[in-house]
Design a protein around this motif. Sequence first.
Motif, PDB file in Angstrom:
ATOM      1  N   UNK A  18       0.827  -1.207   0.000  1.00 48.71           N
ATOM      2  CA  UNK A  18       0.000   0.000   0.000  1.00 48.71           C
ATOM      3  C   UNK A  18       0.860   1.255   0.000  1.00 48.71           C
ATOM      4  N   UNK A  19       1.906   1.274   0.812  1.00 47.55           N
ATOM      5  CA  UNK A  19       2.783   2.448   0.887  1.00 47.55           C
ATOM      6  C   UNK A  19       3.491   2.690  -0.439  1.00 47.55           C
ATOM      7  N   UNK A  20       3.955   1.605  -1.082  1.00 45.38           N
ATOM      8  CA  UNK A  20       4.633   1.752  -2.369  1.00 45.38           C
ATOM      9  C   UNK A  20       3.668   2.245  -3.433  1.00 45.38           C
ATOM     10  N   UNK A  21       2.428   1.742  -3.417  1.00 48.48           N
ATOM     11  CA  UNK A  21       1.424   2.194  -4.382  1.00 48.48           C
ATOM     12  C   UNK A  21       1.151   3.685  -4.231  1.00 48.48           C
ATOM     13  N   UNK A  22       1.075   4.168  -2.972  1.00 46.49           N
ATOM     14  CA  UNK A  22       0.843   5.598  -2.766  1.00 46.49           C
ATOM     15  C   UNK A  22       1.990   6.420  -3.347  1.00 46.49           C
ATOM     16  N   UNK A  23       3.227   5.948  -3.197  1.00 47.78           N
ATOM     17  CA  UNK A  23       4.382   6.657  -3.753  1.00 47.78           C
ATOM     18  C   UNK A  23       4.328   6.671  -5.278  1.00 47.78           C
ATOM     19  N   UNK A  24       3.922   5.544  -5.874  1.00 51.78           N
ATOM     20  CA  UNK A  24       3.855   5.457  -7.336  1.00 51.78           C
ATOM     21  C   UNK A  24       2.741   6.347  -7.891  1.00 51.78           C
ATOM     22  N   UNK A  25       1.650   6.470  -7.147  1.00 54.93           N
ATOM     23  CA  UNK A  25       0.567   7.352  -7.585  1.00 54.93           C
ATOM     24  C   UNK A  25       1.048   8.795  -7.684  1.00 54.93           C
ATOM     25  N   UNK A  26       1.852   9.192  -6.717  1.00 56.21           N
ATOM     26  CA  UNK A  26       2.399  10.552  -6.735  1.00 56.21           C
ATOM     27  C   UNK A  26       3.425  10.705  -7.854  1.00 56.21           C
ATOM     28  N   UNK A  27       4.290   9.714  -7.990  1.00 53.23           N
ATOM     29  CA  UNK A  27       5.370   9.804  -8.975  1.00 53.23           C
ATOM     30  C   UNK A  27       4.848   9.844 -10.405  1.00 53.23           C
ATOM     31  N   UNK A  28       3.777   9.099 -10.672  1.00 55.40           N
ATOM     32  CA  UNK A  28       3.270   9.002 -12.042  1.00 55.40           C
ATOM     33  C   UNK A  28       1.937   9.734 -12.226  1.00 55.40           C
ATOM     34  N   UNK A  29       1.533  10.522 -11.231  1.00 55.57           N
ATOM     35  CA  UNK A  29       0.316  11.327 -11.295  1.00 55.57           C
ATOM     36  C   UNK A  29      -0.900  10.463 -11.600  1.00 55.57           C
TER      37      UNK A  29
END
Length: 290
Positions: free
Chosen positions: A147-158
């Motif tokens: 979940x934490x990694x997914x949140x980071x990827x959402x920010x990184x890739x908009x």
Amino acid sequence: MIGKIVTGKSFRGCLNYLHEGRLQETEEQQRQEMEKKQAQVIAYNQCFGNKKELIRQFIEVSKLNPKVSKPVFHLTVSLAHADAGKLNNQQKADIAASLAKEFEFDRNQYVVVTHADTQHEHLHIVANRIGYDGKTAGDSNSYKRVAETCRKMELAYKLEKVLSPNKFLAPEQRVAQSQRIDQRKEVLKQHLSKAIKQCRDVQQVKQYMEDRGYKVEQGRGIAFTDQQQVYFKGSQVGYSLQTIENKLKQEQQLKEQLKQQQQQQQKLALQRQQEQIREQKRDRSHGMHM
């Protein structure tokens, strides 16, 4: 973006499923299943080759630590509807690499597979928990770490933001359970509702759901596994086996009532028509005698 991770025993079973889909009864059905999945390997790490070669390589390395009964890491990452088509294969491979680093199997064997068989764009990462040094990648707190990694990827890739489970959020960030909607459950409920309206018995419902990509397990109860390998008991979505059977019975009774009403209406319409014909005949007969 939603991530799910499971560990398993069989590289052969996992990779066969990802490449060929669910096992079908005939070769033609299996061919159609493969065409529907459109599996594509977009990234390799510490391994290479076709499906059989990958299976052999994964199994050979897993033997370096035979004490581990579940050497298979299987991660599924599903994108939101709004994110369809936003990421290219390289970006998807980069997301997989970020997850590999988070779970410390970035130096191990893994492959990244994409599918084009569902409304949700998604990718699968199959990794060997056993490294070439014989050490085992851990899977503790897997849900939270994904979940934490997914949140980071959402920010990184908009990408569209998806709420993390309440228990992984600070108290001030938590959302009341009644306000959280699990879209996977909602989709499952919609399919089941349509199935009950179209089917006559549980076996037809089972076939209906399987045709839409669900694995159905039926025993004393019923359960469904979707194409992201998310498992739901029927009772979790308000459709226990008993409930399905009752709804099917009610639906059949309703259809029978509607059928009887239609037949009655047709009968009355025919009676009215016949009465009109008799009246017309009486009118003509009366006119002839005047």
